[in-house]
Design a protein around this motif. Structure first.
Motif, PDB file in Angstrom:
ATOM      1  N   MET A 145      -4.874 -12.653   2.014  1.00  0.00           N
ATOM      2  CA  MET A 145      -3.909 -11.449   3.415  1.00  0.00           C
ATOM      3  C   MET A 145      -4.158 -10.431   2.527  1.00  0.00           C
ATOM      4  O   MET A 145      -3.587  -9.293   3.198  1.00  0.00           O
ATOM      5  N   ASP A 160      -5.136  -7.222   5.020  1.00  0.00           N
ATOM      6  CA  ASP A 160      -3.962  -7.012   6.055  1.00  0.00           C
ATOM      7  C   ASP A 160      -2.627  -6.321   5.698  1.00  0.00           C
ATOM      8  O   ASP A 160      -2.343  -4.818   5.953  1.00  0.00           O
ATOM      9  N   ARG A 161      -2.353  -6.689   4.462  1.00  0.00           N
ATOM     10  CA  ARG A 161      -1.242  -6.248   3.488  1.00  0.00           C
ATOM     11  C   ARG A 161      -1.480  -4.523   3.293  1.00  0.00           C
ATOM     12  O   ARG A 161      -0.983  -4.116   2.726  1.00  0.00           O
ATOM     13  N   PRO A 200      -4.442  -2.398   2.872  1.00  0.00           N
ATOM     14  CA  PRO A 200      -5.590  -1.959   3.628  1.00  0.00           C
ATOM     15  C   PRO A 200      -5.585  -0.516   2.754  1.00  0.00           C
ATOM     16  O   PRO A 200      -7.363  -0.587   2.541  1.00  0.00           O
ATOM     17  N   THR A 244      -7.191  -1.819  -1.510  1.00  0.00           N
ATOM     18  CA  THR A 244      -6.928  -3.155  -1.422  1.00  0.00           C
ATOM     19  C   THR A 244      -7.617  -4.734  -2.612  1.00  0.00           C
ATOM     20  O   THR A 244      -8.763  -3.904  -3.545  1.00  0.00           O
TER      21      THR A 244
END
Length: 580
Positions: free
Chosen positions: A516, A519-520, A522, A525
């Motif tokens: 993830m 998503d966590r 962006p 990353t």
């Protein structure tokens, strides 16, 4: 090394602001200081003192504070006394009470600036209270533009002129010392040495760029460059003069020795720190008329010894320094990981790996009463010393990459070295980043600075060859150190450290969490579990995307065929050397 914090409320009294203390907030909503972080009765002075306490480690000697309610500002300085120990307490105020200053750093040419003030005044009545005090007097006589073109040193300062209602904010050309600014919900401007002072206060935070200044009102801060050099945009064509290179480094070291407190030097046993310690020893022996003067030097490594400890010991014996070795275990290092993220104010992998031994070393040095240390930081950026530079496709790309590394020092090596030492109230000085030396080296054509072909002495293709050649005569350092391959600091303390910290952090991130990551996080990353773990710690300590955007990740040029891992051991040239 000191810490500064400034708050400028949205409006001055006289411009519809009767209560400036109600125009700065520290809760993200600014409802009259009404939540758990603040109270409705908290004054601007109390708020500033409380937030500045988060960086009090930078200046454990004194806290100085000035509040001007009519002008709507508060200036705070956490002081480490180094020059003007008894007279240099900040904030500084001009003799007529209209100009105020807080500064962090050292002005290495302050004596020259004092002489210019005397020449302009026609007399010698002005006596600076410390090196930074000269900034006020010089500004009042010559104005901001000439001040910025004249000053040399490592610095970040904020000056407020009550006559013009303008502030002058400036940071040294490389960004050796940190500086951030931001705005709270009420529109008040905050400026601080460390990011942590702005947490829970500012909705927007920005890194104040090196070599930039802002002179204007508090309403709209837009830093503009005052430091410009041709090598930033052009490919230099001038060849190296080895004698001039040697002379300029010696002059840089001498300028960095001014202080009124005990001084030492970091000594990793690599080329850069060894040269600085050797040059400093010679100068101090000459200046003190003591041929037996012994500079205090310090190195660190894992229990059982890393490659740096052996070489540092060799250099210390060679130059006759008073040398101390600090040893640590992997467990002791891992205990500091969260503190490392907190003090470094970053989630960059190589910075976290490196700052842990820096913090351990700084703590031990400070416990001996040393307040100032010299370091070899910056040489790798100027001379293309990192091992991945061997893979530069051509000299043009080599130069452009060194420029990028120099311009990014404030987010990597300078950040780590400064904050790692300041965590324990220790000032670190970097002669390789002296402005005049920087200008000279970066103006040398890249084919001279790049790793070369085989040397007559059999040392083929070593990085930083012109630096080595400049000091090949004169018995500055042992031959085996002069021609030693680059060893990155986090590797040099002991190869097991990198392996252990990487595995330790990786084990704390599950596969599900890592899946993830995009998503966590962006922005920036994380691409490894180790990076993800540091990012997670950073988010806990510095919540919000605005803080995450102050960080830059350090990695080699993967488009040159380099591995992403920043460890020098991962580079092919290091592996080839180990095989030999």
């Amino acid at each position: 090394m000191c810490g500064i914090l400034c708050i400028f409320t949205h409006q001055r009294v006289g411009t519809n602001a009767e209560h400036p203390q109600q125009q700065a907030c520290c809760n993200g909503t600014c409802t009259n200081f009404s939540d758990r972080f603040t109270s409705s009765s908290e004054s601007l002075r109390e708020l500033a003192f409380r937030q500045s306490s988060k960086q009090r480690h930078r200046g454990p000697d004194q806290t100085g504070l000035v509040v001007n309610d009519p002008e709507g500002f508060v200036l705070v300085q956490e002081r480490l006394s180094v020059i003007g120990v008894k007279t240099g307490r900040q904030p500084f105020t001009s003799t007529d009470g209209t100009t105020h200053l807080v500064a962090n750093g050292e002005i290495y040419n302050f004596a020259h600036m004092v002489s210019l003030i005397h020449d302009a005044n026609g007399h010698e009545r002005y006596k600076p209270r410390s090196d930074c005090d000269v900034l006020v007097a010089f500004y009042e006589l010559f104005g901001p533009d000439r001040l910025l073109q004249t000053v040399r040193g490592m610095f970040a300062f904020v000056l407020y002129d009550c006559n013009t209602h303008r502030l002058l904010v400036a940071r040294d050309p490389v960004g050796i010392v940190p500086l951030y600014y931001g705005w709270d919900q009420a529109g008040s401007l905050w400026i601080a040495s460390e990011l942590k002072c702005l947490v829970e206060c500012c909705r927007e935070v920005v890194v104040f760029p090196p070599g930039h200044a802002y002179y204007g009102t508090r309403d709209s801060v837009v830093p503009t460059p005052y430091f410009n050099a041709h090598w930033m945009t052009e490919i230099p064509s001038g060849g190296v003069d080895l004698e001039e290179l040697k002379h300029k480094l010696e002059a840089a070291v001498e300028s960095h020795l001014q202080c009124e407190v005990p001084l030492g030097a970091l000594l990793s046993g690599g080329l850069d720190s060894s040269l600085i310690a050797s040059i400093a020893t010679r100068i101090l022996r000459r200046n003190t008329s003591n041929p037996n003067y012994r500079l205090k030097t310090y190195s660190i490594g894992l229990d059982g010894g890393g490659p740096d400890l052996q070489y540092a010991r060799t250099v210390a014996n060679y130059i006759g320094s008073d040398h101390t070795e600090i040893h640590f275990t992997i467990s002791e290092g891992l205990d500091f990981i969260r503190d490392a993220v907190y003090h470094a104010e970053t989630y960059d992998v190589t910075t976290i790996r490196c700052i842990v031994p820096v913090m351990l070393l700084a703590r031990a040095i400070r416990s001996e009463g040393i307040r100032v240390v010299l370091s070899g930081e910056g040489a790798d950026e100027l001379f293309g010393g990192y091992l991945y530079f061997h893979l530069a496709p051509n000299v043009t790309e080599f130069h452009r990459e060194t420029v990028c590394r120099v311009l990014g020092l404030h987010l990597s090596d300078c950040l780590r070295a400064n904050k790692g030492c300041a965590a324990w109230g220790l000032e670190l000085r970097v002669p390789f980043l002296d402005t005049d030396f920087l200008q000279y080296v970066m103006s040398i054509r890249p084919q001279d600075r790049a790793p070369g072909s085989a040397e007559p002495n059999g040392h083929s293709g070593l990085e930083k060859r012109i630096l080595r050649q400049a000091f090949a005569k004169g018995n500055y350092v042992p031959r085996e150190v002069l021609w030693r391959q680059k060893e990155q600091f986090s590797d040099g303390v002991g190869y097991a450290w990198i392996d252990a910290v990487s595995q330790w952090a990786t084990d704390r991130v599950s596969e599900k969490e890592f899946e993830m990551a995009v998503d966590r996080f962006p922005f920036n990353t994380p691409t490894t579990k180790e990076a993800y773990y540091y990012r997670k710690l950073f988010e806990q300590l510095f919540p919000g995307s605005t803080f995450a955007r102050t960080v830059q990740r350090w990695m080699p040029r993967t488009d040159w065929g380099c591995p992403e891992d920043p460890s020098g051991r991962k580079q092919t040239v290091h592996q080839d050397q180990q095989k030999k």
